[in-house]
Structure formats: structure tokens, C-alpha cells
Write an enzyme that holds these catalytic residues in place. Structure first.
Site, mmCIF file in Angstrom:
data_model
loop_
_atom_site.group_PDB
_atom_site.id
_atom_site.type_symbol
_atom_site.label_atom_id
_atom_site.label_comp_id
_atom_site.label_asym_id
_atom_site.label_seq_id
_atom_site.Cartn_x
_atom_site.Cartn_y
_atom_site.Cartn_z
ATOM 1 N N ARG A 154 -22.316 -28.363 -43.380
ATOM 2 C CA ARG A 154 -21.299 -27.925 -44.337
ATOM 3 C C ARG A 154 -19.938 -28.027 -43.652
ATOM 4 N NH1 ARG A 154 -25.340 -23.679 -44.496
ATOM 5 N NH2 ARG A 154 -26.415 -23.601 -46.515
ATOM 6 N N LYS A 178 -24.109 -19.961 -43.457
ATOM 7 C CA LYS A 178 -23.732 -18.896 -44.383
ATOM 8 C C LYS A 178 -24.273 -17.558 -43.888
ATOM 9 C CE LYS A 178 -23.288 -21.573 -48.650
ATOM 10 N NZ LYS A 178 -23.768 -21.742 -50.040
ATOM 11 N N HIS A 250 -19.035 -32.807 -48.506
ATOM 12 C CA HIS A 250 -20.398 -32.416 -48.838
ATOM 13 C C HIS A 250 -21.269 -33.625 -49.182
ATOM 14 C CE1 HIS A 250 -21.936 -28.355 -48.945
ATOM 15 N NE2 HIS A 250 -22.779 -28.683 -49.899
ATOM 16 N N ARG A 253 -23.498 -34.586 -46.479
ATOM 17 C CA ARG A 253 -24.651 -33.683 -46.382
ATOM 18 C C ARG A 253 -25.735 -34.096 -47.382
ATOM 19 N NH1 ARG A 253 -26.087 -28.326 -44.777
ATOM 20 N NH2 ARG A 253 -26.750 -26.946 -46.482
ATOM 21 N N HIS A 276 -31.247 -23.975 -45.615
ATOM 22 C CA HIS A 276 -31.500 -23.403 -46.935
ATOM 23 C C HIS A 276 -32.593 -22.351 -46.855
ATOM 24 C CE1 HIS A 276 -29.954 -27.297 -49.038
ATOM 25 N NE2 HIS A 276 -28.982 -26.438 -48.799
ATOM 26 N N TYR A 285 -30.395 -30.974 -53.368
ATOM 27 C CA TYR A 285 -29.618 -31.829 -52.471
ATOM 28 C C TYR A 285 -30.269 -33.192 -52.292
ATOM 29 C CZ TYR A 285 -26.396 -28.194 -50.955
ATOM 30 O OH TYR A 285 -25.415 -27.246 -50.920
#
Length: 306
Positions: A154, A178, A250, A253, A276, A285
Site C-alpha cells: 500500500r 493497517k 494501488h 498492488r 488481508h 484484488y
């Protein structure tokens, strides 16, 4: 809206922000997005002089607000707005300020799943090929693109990457994702090579700001790069390469995950590398075309030749 109601909303919002950041461990960017949705509601109440506090607002008033917003925003933004507000009122129930959620019966607009753009290998080569390596930031920009695509990071993970996070002897980098969750991501020889060129030939000669001594990718003033700067670099290179897709950082990614899957990588391994929590997110994705799916069936299904 009277002064008391405004203060009540502002204080409740501040408490919610602290809850999201401290108890749920969400990033500043995520907390900002959630807060922005609630501020829209507060602004609408104030504009329409609706004097109601967070624990008193009704389903009818919320419906009126969403109806107003639906005229101004697209369905995807509207859906995110409803989701954000639903989370806020669930928090109020959790803290026992309310007993019901005024968004309980409000449905989000139906959204078709939009498959993200991906880049082909030749397009990635085209983007790398237009980088001016004679310019001061050329080697840095090549290393940035290689890292975005080579490790599937990211933007926030890329700009926060530290030299002390590089474990090249072991073939890994440590990534902070995250909620400050850390994971180890494999890094290929090509990506390591271009990071090392940038570190030893460009970065080592920079005057580095004391706060950025360990940050890998720096701007020309020796400070960390911003998210906006990475978006600008990608946009300029994409335009220069003549690629007309909707490309952002992104996209690399997405491409990382899709190319791995198309070449036979396990979905759960990709999930770990992307960081994830849910395999469902990884499936979004890794959009793959039907040709590849047909090849998988023809190659691996036990009854393919019957």
C-alpha cells in the site's frame, strides 16, 4: 442547531475518534474518513436548524439526510456514507447512549463489483522505461515502482518503509500495515538490486532530516515522501508511457496479486503477503480473466478428460 447540540455532536465525535484509534487500532487516514462522514451529517443538521443530539436523532431525520446526499454523490460514496454512520451509531449503542441504530433499516445502494485496472508486464516495463535515470530522482522513482509492484505494498506502507525493515540477507522486508500490524513480505532479487542502487548511489549523498534518518524513500529535501507525491510520480510516469488506463499506486498492488495468482500462486499465500485479514478481500484484488479460469479447470480438474 443550537450551541448545546453542536457541542454534544463534537464531543461525541471526538470520543468516537479516540475509540477508533485506541481501541480498534485504526490508522489516522481511516479515522479521518469515518469522521468526515459524521461531519457531513452534523453540517446538514446545522444548515437545516435541526436541534437534535446524537442520542436523540431519529430514523426519519437520518433518511432525510441520506436522501439529500444521494442527489449529490455517486452510489459508491453513498454506500460508504451509510456504512460509516451505521458504525458510529453502533458505537453509541455499545457505549449505552442509545438503544437502537437509526440506520438499521436503511439499505445501501446496490453496487456492481468494479474490477480494478491491472497492468500487463509490458506496461510495467514501459513505465519503468520512461524514468529518466540521469535526473536526481530517477533511481529513487525506479526503486519505488519496483517496490510497489515487487512487494504489493500500500502507499502508506511504502512511504513508511524504513532501512531497518530491510532484511535482504533473508530475502524479506518488514511491513507495517493497517492498524500498525506488521508482516514479513518476500522481496525479489530485482527489487533488492534497485533499492540498493538508490541507497548506495543517491540516498547516501543526501542531507537527511534528523526525523527521517531511517526512512528509505526521501524527497529532495531529505524528508519522507507524502502519499500525494507517490500518486504524482505514478501519474506522471503513466502519462509519459502513453498508458490510458486509470492507474494509481494501488494498481501495482492489484497487478502484483493478479500476476501471482495467474502464475499459480496460492490464494492464501497472496493473502498473507497483502496483509488481508479476510480471504474475501484478497479475491477482490486478484481479479482474473475467464481465460485463466478455463485453463485452471482444463489443467487441474480430475474429470477433465472424461
Amino acid at each position: 442547531m443550537n450551541e448545546y447540540s453542536i457541542m454534544k455532536w463534537q464531543q461525541t465525535l471526538k470520543d468516537y475518534q479516540n475509540y477508533l484509534k485506541i481501541e480498534r487500532g485504526l490508522s489516522d487516514n481511516t479515522v479521518y474518513n469515518y469522521s468526515h462522514d459524521i461531519k457531513k451529517l452534523i453540517g446538514w443538521l446545522d444548515k437545516n436548524d435541526i436541534r437534535v443530539s446524537p442520542d436523540q436523532i431519529s430514523e426519519e431525520e437520518i433518511q432525510q439526510f441520506i436522501y439529500t446526499m444521494a442527489k449529490q454523490v455517486n452510489p459508491r460514496t453513498q454506500s460508504r456514507l451509510i456504512s460509516g454512520l451505521r458504525g458510529f451509531f453502533n458505537y453509541l449503542i455499545f457505549e449505552e447512549y442509545r438503544s437502537t441504530n437509526p440506520l438499521e433499516l436503511i439499505e445501501s445502494p446496490k453496487l456492481g463489483r468494479k474490477l480494478p485496472d491491472t497492468l500487463t508486464l509490458s506496461e510495467i516495463d514501459d513505465i519503468l522505461g520512461v524514468i529518466d535515470l540521469s535526473a536526481p530522482q530517477g533511481e529513487r522513482n525506479r526503486a519505488i515502482i519496483e517496490t510497489l509492484y515487487g512487494c504489493g505494498l500500500r502507499v502508506s506502507e511504502l512511504i513508511g518503509l524504513q532501512i531497518s525493515d530491510l532484511f535482504f540477507d533473508e530475502g524479506f522486508i518488514k511491513v507495517t500495515g493497517k492498524g500498525d500490524k506488521q508482516r514479513f513480505v518476500p522481496i525479489g532479487n530485482v527489487t533488492m538490486k534497485f533499492i540498493d542502487i538508490y541507497r548506495t548511489e543517491i540516498r547516501v549523498h543526501q542531507e537527511i532530516h534528523p526525523s527521517a534518518k531511517d526512512i528509505l524513500f526521501l524527497n529532495r529535501r531529505g524528508k519522507p515522501l507524502t502519499r500525494a507525491m507517490i500518486f504524482t510520480i505514478v501519474k506522471q510516469l503513466t502519462e509519459k508511457a502513453g498508458i490510458r488506463k486509470n492507474i494509481s499506486p494501488h494498481t501495482f498492488r492489484h497487478s502484483f496479486a493478479t500476476h501471482l495468482l495467474e502464475n499459480g500462486a496460492d490464494l492464501r499465500a497472496i493473502q498473507q503477503m497483502l496483509g488481508h485479514e479476510s480471504i474475501t478481500t484478497t479475491e477482490i484484488y486478484t481479479h482474473i480473466d475467464t481465460t485463466h479460469l478455463t485453463q485452471v479447470i482444463n489443467q487441474y480438474h480430475p474429470r477433465k478428460d472424461l
